[in-house]
Design an enzyme around this catalytic site. Structure first.
Site, PDB file in Angstrom:
ATOM      1  N   LEU A  24       0.924  -1.106   0.090  1.00 37.36           N
ATOM      2  CA  LEU A  24       0.055  -0.011   0.052  1.00 37.36           C
ATOM      3  C   LEU A  24       0.864   1.357  -0.112  1.00 37.36           C
ATOM      4  O   LEU A  24       0.463   2.468  -0.497  1.00 37.36           O
ATOM      5  CB  LEU A  24      -1.062  -0.193   1.245  1.00 37.36           C
ATOM      6  N   GLY A  25       1.968   1.083   0.617  1.00 29.84           N
ATOM      7  CA  GLY A  25       2.953   2.263   0.330  1.00 29.84           C
ATOM      8  C   GLY A  25       4.249   2.333   1.545  1.00 29.84           C
ATOM      9  O   GLY A  25       4.370   0.911   2.081  1.00 29.84           O
ATOM     10  N   GLY A  27       7.428   4.202   3.488  1.00 32.49           N
ATOM     11  CA  GLY A  27       7.957   5.356   4.100  1.00 32.49           C
ATOM     12  C   GLY A  27       9.333   5.343   4.663  1.00 32.49           C
ATOM     13  O   GLY A  27       9.845   4.025   4.842  1.00 32.49           O
ATOM     14  N   GLY A  30       8.813   2.386   7.596  1.00 31.66           N
ATOM     15  CA  GLY A  30       8.029   1.092   7.243  1.00 31.66           C
ATOM     16  C   GLY A  30       7.516   0.906   6.044  1.00 31.66           C
ATOM     17  O   GLY A  30       7.428   1.847   5.436  1.00 31.66           O
ATOM     18  N   VAL A  32       3.927  -0.532   4.468  1.00 31.76           N
ATOM     19  CA  VAL A  32       2.729  -0.759   4.596  1.00 31.76           C
ATOM     20  C   VAL A  32       2.080  -1.952   3.612  1.00 31.76           C
ATOM     21  O   VAL A  32       2.123  -1.551   2.482  1.00 31.76           O
ATOM     22  CB  VAL A  32       1.515   0.458   4.967  1.00 31.76           C
ATOM     23  N   LYS A  46       1.842  -3.047   8.929  1.00 36.83           N
ATOM     24  CA  LYS A  46       3.036  -2.056   8.826  1.00 36.83           C
ATOM     25  C   LYS A  46       4.278  -2.665   9.406  1.00 36.83           C
ATOM     26  O   LYS A  46       4.168  -3.387  10.466  1.00 36.83           O
ATOM     27  CB  LYS A  46       2.935  -0.858   9.270  1.00 36.83           C
ATOM     28  N   ASP A 133       3.438  11.193  14.866  1.00 38.10           N
ATOM     29  CA  ASP A 133       4.093  11.074  13.529  1.00 38.10           C
ATOM     30  C   ASP A 133       2.795  11.606  12.694  1.00 38.10           C
ATOM     31  O   ASP A 133       2.479  11.091  11.571  1.00 38.10           O
ATOM     32  CB  ASP A 133       4.300   9.774  13.170  1.00 38.10           C
TER      33      ASP A 133
END
Length: 453
Positions: A24-25, A27, A30, A32, A46, A133
């Site tokens: 899903l993504g 950063g 971490g 996800v 995550k 965050d």
């Protein structure tokens, strides 16, 4: 339509009891994944980056986040801290992030968004949890209203007040105390709230600058232009963005003013009391627009959180974000009766049940023509071709698609027998190697003993 990207080399296919379906993504903290539990429930998992020792308190933090009242948040469901891949599992929220939504908020929509985030922070801080965050990437615009996510990085006050590291959040949304070593706590979340509200009204990060040093200078020395915000929100954002954390309102004070309506022009009074009202009994999850967990016991709901959740729920975002099971069932329903008859056998070829337990997916020889080819092609992004083979694009599909799970259970004995067999090609290779070794040994023996004679 939002579909998770396929797993890449190095990604795990499963962690704990969860099967990973796609990315899903990613950063700096971490990756996800879209994942599914053994019952087929869709979750967000995550996997945290960095030294595993830094996440030693993960289980404690996840438990603390799980105690937060279920308003405008994605519930923390589980955490795994043993092994080299610590992870946090949370409720899956359909819909884009505030940043990816690509829209400007105004009027009632802006008030609803600001109220939703303040409601989430009030619930978290009430449970003794600091998000730490909070950015536009961690606010999702779901069909039941905005939701704050990413509590895998949430920190308890004991950790927050002693860390004070820049890495605790995105620099453009970090409070001044993040850069000065004073330590960060709940007031830093309030600062981020003010910055996010301004972002929603303008579409621009309020402290954006070309370099990190420039971002720091803007946060520490120059306040942003708040003129795009309407009266009450402008005053609240100005108070939230105060450089001195002691001068900022609490999340609860923000929410008290927001739910009172835009008619109030003054910033909240420190220590303001919540509206007077009876404590309402609600089922966990009800205020998030879902039905909570089966058999969940009612909890005493803070009336201020109930009101905030109601205001937030008016801001609904249409989204097309189906799970793997929905995609598979839609593809199945679109086939004609003759093609449906073949789906079971085609998909069971992808599945092996090893003798040691578990479930493994594998590639199989691709059909060259005919009705089986049409069946495979009908499932589109769920099946991928690799050379002369086809395989499931998402190893979690047997968990996510109830129909396939039923087929696997009904045919479990045959699949287990298949899992216990050695493939014919591998068996032939083993026989060939053993034969070659035997011949080599025989030749070597004849040569040695012949020379000796």
């Amino acid at each position: 339509m939002r579909v998770a990207a396929r797993l890449i080399e190095g990604d795990p296919q499963h962690l704990g009891d969860y099967r990973l379906a796609g990315r899903l993504g990613e950063g700096c903290r971490g990756v996800v994944y879209e994942a599914y539990d053994p019952g087929g429930r869709r979750v967000a998992l995550k996997v945290l980056k960095g030294d595993p020792e830094l996440w030693a308190g993960l289980a404690r933090e996840a438990a603390a986040a799980g105690r937060a009242a279920p308003f405008c948040t994605a519930a923390v469901l589980d955490a795994g801290h043993a092994g080299p891949r610590p992870y946090v599992v949370s409720e899956y929220v359909e819909g884009p992030s505030l940043r990816r939504a690509g829209r400007i908020f105004a009027g009632g929509d802006l008030l609803g968004l600001a109220t939703a985030i303040a409601t989430a922070l009030t619930a978290l801080h009430g449970a003794g949890v600091v998000h730490g965050d909070l950015t536009p990437d961690n606010v999702l615009l779901g069909p039941g209203g905005p939701r704050v996510i990413d509590f895998g990085l949430a920190r308890t006050p004991a950790m927050s007040l002693t860390s004070g590291r820049l890495g605790a959040g995105a620099p453009a949304y970090a409070a001044p105390e993040s850069f000065t070593g004073e330590g960060t706590g709940a007031p830093a979340d309030v600062f981020a709230w003010g910055a996010i509200v301004l972002y929603a009204a303008t579409g621009e990060d309020p402290f954006a600058a070309p370099t990190l040093d420039a971002v720091m200078r803007r946060i520490l020395q120059a306040g942003p232009d708040l003129s795009p915000l309407p009266g009450t929100l402008r005053d609240l954002a100005a108070a939230a963005l105060a450089r001195d954390p002691r001068a900022r309102p609490t999340a609860r004070e923000l929410l008290t003013t927001l739910v009172a309506g835009e008619s109030r022009a003054e910033p909240p009074v420190r220590g303001a009391e919540p509206p007077v009202g009876c404590v309402e009994e609600v089922t966990p999850g009800a205020a998030r627009g879902d039905h909570g967990s089966p058999g969940a016991a009612p909890v005493a709901a803070d009336p201020l959180l109930v009101t905030g959740g109601d205001v937030a729920a008016r801001l609904r975002t249409a989204c097309d974000d189906p799970g793997l099971g929905t995609l598979a069932e839609d593809a199945y329903a679109a086939l004609d009766p003759a093609e449906r008859e073949l789906v079971r056998e085609v998909f069971l070829r992808f599945v092996v049940l090893p003798a040691g337990g578990g479930l493994v997916t594998r590639g199989v020889r691709a059909p060259r023509a005919g009705i089986e080819t049409r069946v495979v092609e009908a499932f589109g992004c769920l099946v991928v071709r690799r050379g002369g083979e086809v395989a499931l694009a998402h190893p979690a599909l047997p968990y996510a698609w109830p129909r396939l799970r039923e087929w696997i259970e009904a045919d479990r004995h045959r699949l287990m027998a298949r899992g216990g067999r050695v493939r014919p090609a591998l068996l032939a290779l083993i026989i060939l190697v053993v034969s070659a070794l035997a011949i080599a040994v025989a030749v070597f023996g004849v040569a040695v003993f012949g020379v000796a004679a």
